[in-house]
Scaffold this motif. Structure first.
Motif, mmCIF file in Angstrom:
data_model
loop_
_atom_site.group_PDB
_atom_site.id
_atom_site.type_symbol
_atom_site.label_atom_id
_atom_site.label_comp_id
_atom_site.label_asym_id
_atom_site.label_seq_id
_atom_site.Cartn_x
_atom_site.Cartn_y
_atom_site.Cartn_z
ATOM 1 N N LEU A 16 28.516 76.366 20.686
ATOM 2 C CA LEU A 16 28.875 77.608 21.367
ATOM 3 C C LEU A 16 29.980 77.388 22.399
ATOM 4 N N SER A 17 29.864 76.281 23.136
ATOM 5 C CA SER A 17 30.881 76.013 24.157
ATOM 6 C C SER A 17 32.241 75.756 23.521
ATOM 7 N N LYS A 18 32.258 75.101 22.371
ATOM 8 C CA LYS A 18 33.531 74.868 21.668
ATOM 9 C C LYS A 18 34.154 76.185 21.219
ATOM 10 N N ILE A 19 33.301 77.085 20.697
ATOM 11 C CA ILE A 19 33.814 78.381 20.231
ATOM 12 C C ILE A 19 34.380 79.178 21.394
ATOM 13 N N ARG A 46 36.845 75.178 18.716
ATOM 14 C CA ARG A 46 36.285 75.132 17.362
ATOM 15 C C ARG A 46 37.227 75.862 16.416
ATOM 16 N N LYS A 47 37.932 75.088 15.577
ATOM 17 C CA LYS A 47 38.897 75.670 14.653
ATOM 18 C C LYS A 47 38.304 75.702 13.243
ATOM 19 N N LEU A 48 38.725 76.688 12.482
ATOM 20 C CA LEU A 48 38.289 76.767 11.093
ATOM 21 C C LEU A 48 38.954 75.668 10.268
ATOM 22 N N ALA A 64 30.134 83.607 12.546
ATOM 23 C CA ALA A 64 30.562 84.641 11.595
ATOM 24 C C ALA A 64 31.850 85.297 12.067
ATOM 25 N N HIS A 65 31.927 85.621 13.358
ATOM 26 C CA HIS A 65 33.146 86.234 13.897
ATOM 27 C C HIS A 65 34.325 85.261 13.837
ATOM 28 N N LEU A 66 34.044 83.964 14.081
ATOM 29 C CA LEU A 66 35.109 82.962 14.007
ATOM 30 C C LEU A 66 35.718 82.919 12.609
ATOM 31 N N SER A 92 22.026 90.133 7.540
ATOM 32 C CA SER A 92 23.113 90.186 6.550
ATOM 33 C C SER A 92 24.384 89.618 7.172
ATOM 34 N N VAL A 93 24.984 88.647 6.477
ATOM 35 C CA VAL A 93 26.240 88.041 6.927
ATOM 36 C C VAL A 93 27.293 88.263 5.840
ATOM 37 N N THR A 94 28.439 88.762 6.233
ATOM 38 C CA THR A 94 29.547 88.974 5.293
ATOM 39 C C THR A 94 30.724 88.108 5.725
ATOM 40 N N LEU A 95 31.205 87.244 4.815
ATOM 41 C CA LEU A 95 32.304 86.331 5.126
ATOM 42 C C LEU A 95 33.398 86.469 4.062
ATOM 43 N N PRO A 96 34.677 86.484 4.468
ATOM 44 C CA PRO A 96 35.752 86.501 3.467
ATOM 45 C C PRO A 96 35.851 85.153 2.751
#
Length: 982
Positions: free
Chosen positions: A535-538, A543-545, A667-669, A687-691
């Motif tokens: 959480l702290s990284k985000i 925290r990068k994708l 999820a938002h990241l 429910s989680v929706t991810l591209p």
């Protein structure tokens, strides 16, 4: 009196069944018309069901339905339960297990409601049978325990009934290789059986003997076999008596006591011949043939093999014919009648090819190769060996080609559909965009003047506020990161000593419970610390994708599998529905943490005996993941607060921690979203929706290198270039050979996709098949699941580590069982590593690389030694013993010019192929290279002694030609013998 007369008639009906079955049906149906008593009516209908369920199953099913209908109308609950039980039995015989389970549970519930233990136990026995057929081991054990509880608490239940239930429990443990537990349950059943059940008691004792035989405790096995035989003899059960006699023959044969084995087999042979027991005679004659073959009594051996053939032809049993033909072929080969041996092996090969038995095909080609070599026909020996490799390669290539074509067709079709959809949506967007731009332009002119002034003041105030908020968020993130790092050190220092104490054998149960509690909570704290760090990284933007292309379907199945096992342990029902997907773009670490937190949350808060559903599907370039679980405590008002850290919905329940908060941030990241809702009053759904489309991510979010799951299809030109290289790499014989053993096909494919570019990969679907493949191919390393049907990973480890041919192979066990005692059980089998699911791909790769590297280091150390010194190198006891035996043989025979591969194989007691593979694995040399190297090392030692003639040294160490000796010496040491002395 009327009812009594009917019951008497029912008693005598079975005695005329076989002679007058048609009359019996008519009599029962006529009798049924005049019966008014509920219990008698149901008894007649049950008898009619038993008459029809083999020959007319549909009519039998109609009778069972009629029992339910009439019993319900009469409020006769025992009859209703009996009808449901018969319906369940009907669907079991049709292998429709879902329907069977449904009706059997209705029967069970009625029995429990009306407190009729016999009714409940009848349903439970069939429920257990259903779960055994579906290989649901944990469910079967659950219902066995339930049946035992009912039987033990009900005075009217016989000990024989309880014993039969315990036999089911013993059978479960035996089938999964848990022989210690199985023998304990068989002994419990044996203790319950009193006089009057002698045949069942004898059967139980023979089963105990069989289990001890599997445990290699032959003395115990023999004792129980003898007890069973004594009962069969007392009861004049000759079939049972000689069944045990045959087992005693097997026992003697395994112990190498051929004389005693012949006595037992001959006695069994005489009996089964008198009763025309053809299948038993076939097996006995085959065993006698092999015994006399090993004793060198070829005439008697040939007679028994031919007799076994006659029984096989009479019973039309083609399965054992290759086994018998190979035995006869070995016999003729032993008599140097090589032409006749070849004929027998070719017959075995012909039948094996018809039945597509790859095991016998490979074995027969091996025998043919050896016979051709002995006969001096090296061309045919080479051809037979080549044929074996060609068959294996053609099967593999054909399967690969079909799969590649299917994938390519699917890819091209779906790609065109996606292009059409994309073009259509783009055209619609352009039209709408033009309309919106015109409207916005007019409105913008009107409000622009006023907005500019207002925005200026708002922007200046907001900028100041944002600066303060950023400073506050940065300070908070630094605090979380710093305090989390500080927590890790003391938590690690707590976990280490606790784990050390738990490893002690003499620990009291009370201490073990307390220490286990400490360890679980320390691990929980470590998980919380890791979540805080994430959480702290985000929040700090660190925290990068790391988006890469991969097989999302296999990855999700890999993540979900361990939670299915944990659900069963908690008594929950777990359903998984993962729709097939094409290749997707996603961050593996991010998806793993989202799925892990959602499923952990579902397991933690699901109602007792509740249900958890996991569903994943692709909708418009996005993956939609739903996790649903039973939870009657949550209300609609709680849903918006679930993603708040440490939210507590009431004073009684514990808080939700930070797991769901982390899911929301992750999820938002990943440009996705998460929500919670209640489909109905008793469930909650996340429910989680991810591209999963590449275009959804920025360039700096894409990983620089391909994922380990990379399986993207190349364009046609690239395919023409890369595909041959991939095939060549997969079939490269220099690559290490891996064997993956797992009953889950998706998991096998997942692991193969990780390793296929660096290793040759074989697969097996259970422990038994894994052992067979390992003996046949001798892989460089084995990766195996623990829980599997037929035989599990513990059996595989024990079997392979206790056999000279395979004891050197490193084994990595994978399992959803994460408890420390489960890890210890795996390591006690001799496994070299133990990893829990879901595992990190890189960790698995590193473990495999290190284990293979350690094996290579052992080979290099051997190659540098002057002579074998197994005690100076880390080896298993079996490998050390084998090398010590090899050293003794070398001391006696190395200088003999006739000492070669055949003599070496005979002396060591291994086939030529297995000796070659074992030496290759331990020393890096083939058998021939190993003998030559040892002779050259001995020659080098002699050359060091001055004054010894070099030609004499060559003769002394087994070389017949001085020139050949000098050539080999120079090739091995890099200089001639004369130069070596200087």
């Amino acid at each position: 009196m009327k009812n009594f007369g009917v019951l008497v008639l029912l008693f005598f009906l079975p005695f005329v069944f076989f002679a007058q079955s048609a009359k019996k049906v008519d009599s029962l149906e006529h009798l049924l018309i005049n019966v008014t008593d509920d219990s008698t009516r149901v008894a007649i209908q049950k008898r009619l069901y038993s008459l029809f369920y083999d020959s007319l199953p549909d009519k039998a099913a109609a009778i069972s339905k009629n029992i339910v209908k009439t019993s319900k109308a009469a409020n006769y609950e025992i009859g209703t339960a009996s009808g449901y039980c018969l319906l369940g039995h009907h669907f079991v015989t049709k292998s429709e297990y879902d329907s069977a389970n449904y009706y059997l549970h209705k029967s069970l519930q009625i029995g429990l409601d009306i407190n009729k233990p016999k009714v409940s136990l009848n349903a439970l026995e069939w429920i257990i049978n259903v779960h055994l057929k579906r290989q649901n081991r944990d469910s079967a054990l659950y219902y066995v325990a339930k049946a035992i509880t009912i039987a033990e608490s009900s005075p009217g239940i016989s000990k024989e009934k309880l014993a039969r239930i315990k036999l089911n429990e013993a059978r479960i443990y035996y089938n999964e290789g848990g022989y210690e537990k199985a023998v304990a349950k068989y002994i419990e059943a044996d203790a319950l059986l009193e006089r009057g059940y002698d045949d069942l008691k004898a059967f139980v004792k023979s089963q105990i003997g069989l289990v001890y035989y599997q445990l290699y405790r032959n003395d115990k096995a023999k004792s129980y076999y003898m007890q069973a035989q004594e009962i069969y003899e007392r009861e004049s059960n000759r079939n049972g008596y000689y069944f045990v006699e045959n087992k005693l023959g097997n026992l003697a044969m395994d112990e190498g006591d051929h004389e005693q084995a012949v006595i037992h087999y001959t006695a069994a042979y005489e009996h089964f011949k008198s009763v025309n027991g053809l299948s038993d005679l076939e097996a006995i004659c085959g065993n006698l043939g092999y015994i006399y073959l090993s004793l060198g009594k070829f005439g008697i051996s040939e007679r028994y093999f031919k007799e076994a053939f006659s029984y096989a032809e009479e019973t039309k049993n083609t399965v054992s014919l290759p086994y018998l033909y190979n035995g006869l072929g070995e016999l003729y080969a032993g008599l140097n009648r090589y032409d006749e041996a070849v004929i027998q092996f070719q017959k075995a090969l012909s039948i094996s090819e018809q039945t597509k038995s790859s095991t016998y095909i490979k074995e027969t080609y091996s025998f043919l190769t050896e016979v051709y070599q002995k006969a001096g026909d090296f061309e045919k020996a080479f051809n037979s060996q080549t044929a074996l490799h060609e068959i294996q390669d053609s099967i593999r290539k054909k399967a690969d080609l079909v799969k590649i074509n299917e994938i390519e067709t699917k890819y091209q079709t779906e790609k065109k559909e996606q292009e059409i959809k994309l073009l259509t949506s783009q055209a619609e967007l352009e039209k709408q965009k033009a309309k919106n731009e015109k409207s916005l332009f007019i409105a913008g002119i009107l409000i622009l003047g006023l907005a500019v002034i207002g925005l200026y003041f708002l922007f200046r105030n907001k900028q100041r506020t944002n600066d303060k908020l950023r400073q506050l968020e940065a300070a908070k993130s630094r605090f979380f990161a710093n305090i989390s790092h500080e927590f890790r050190t003391p938590l690690t220092l707590i976990s280490g000593p606790v784990a050390h104490q738990l490893s002690k054998e003499k620990l009291s149960s009370e201490d073990k419970t307390d220490l286990g509690l400490i360890q679980r909570n320390a691990n929980r704290l470590l998980d919380l610390v890791d979540q805080l760090l994430d959480l702290s990284k985000i929040e700090a933007g660190r925290r990068k994708l790391k988006i890469s292309k991969g097989n999302l379907e296999l990855f999700l199945k890999h993540l979900v599998e361990p939670f299915s096992y944990q659900s069963v342990r908690k008594g929950l029902t777990f359903n998984s529905n993962i729709k097939p997907t094409e290749e997707a773009w996603f961050d593996k670490d991010l998806v793993e943490k989202i799925i892990g937190n959602l499923l952990s949350n579902a397991l933690k808060y699901c109602d007792e005996n509740g249900k958890i559903d996991f569903k994943a599907e692709i909708v418009k370039d996005k993956v939609c993941i739903h996790v649903t679980n039973d939870d009657r405590n949550l209300t609609e008002r709680d849903l918006p607060k679930l993603f708040d850290r440490f939210h507590q919905n009431n004073s009684v329940n514990q808080g939700f921690g930070i797991g769901l908060s982390l899911v929301k941030e992750l999820a938002h990241l990943s440009h996705g979203e998460v929500k919670a809702d209640k489909p109905n009053a008793g469930t909650v759904r996340f429910s989680v929706t991810l591209p999963i489309s590449k275009k959804a991510f920025a360039k700096d979010e894409l990983a620089m290198e391909n994922s380990l799951l990379e399986s993207a299809k190349p364009n046609p030109i690239a395919k023409m270039i890369s595909m041959p290289e991939e095939e060549e790499q997969i079939n490269d014989e220099t690559l290490p050979l891996l064997l993956i053993v797992d009953d889950n096909e998706e998991i096998r494919l997942f692991i193969k996709s990780l390793l296929k570019n660096d290793y040759r990969v074989l697969q097996a679907k259970n422990g038994k098949e894994g052992v067979e493949v390992a003996f046949e191919t001798i892989p460089d390393l084995i990766v195996s699941d623990v829980m599997m049907p037929v035989e599990d990973g513990i059996y595989l480890g024990n079997r392979l580590k206790s056999d000279e041919r395979t004891s050197h192979i490193p084994i990595v066990l994978l399992t959803a069982k994460s408890a420390e005692e489960d890890e210890l059980a795996g390591l006690k089998t001799g496994a070299d590593a133990y990893m829990t699911k879901p595992f990190k791909e890189e960790k698995l790769r590193v473990v495999i690389e290190k284990l293979i590297a350690s094996r290579t280091a052992i080979q290099e150390k051997f190659s540098k030694q002057i002579f074998l010194k197994p005690n100076e190198i880390e080896l298993t006891s079996l490998d050390a013993q084998l090398l010590q035996r090899i050293q003794v043989i070398l001391d006696d025979l190395l200088t003999d010019p006739n000492f070669g591969v055949t003599m070496f194989s005979d002396q060591i007691g291994l086939s030529r192929m297995h000796l070659h593979r074992k030496l290759k694995a331990l020393t890096g040399y083939s058998t021939t290279e190993f003998i030559r190297a040892q002779r050259l090392k001995l020659a080098a030692q002699l050359i060091k002694k001055k004054g010894v003639n070099i030609s004499e040294i060559g003769y002394a160490v087994g070389f017949n030609q001085p020139a050949y000796f000098s050539t080999c010496f120079k090739e091995y040491f890099g200089c001639s013998p004369s130069e070596y002395t200087s």
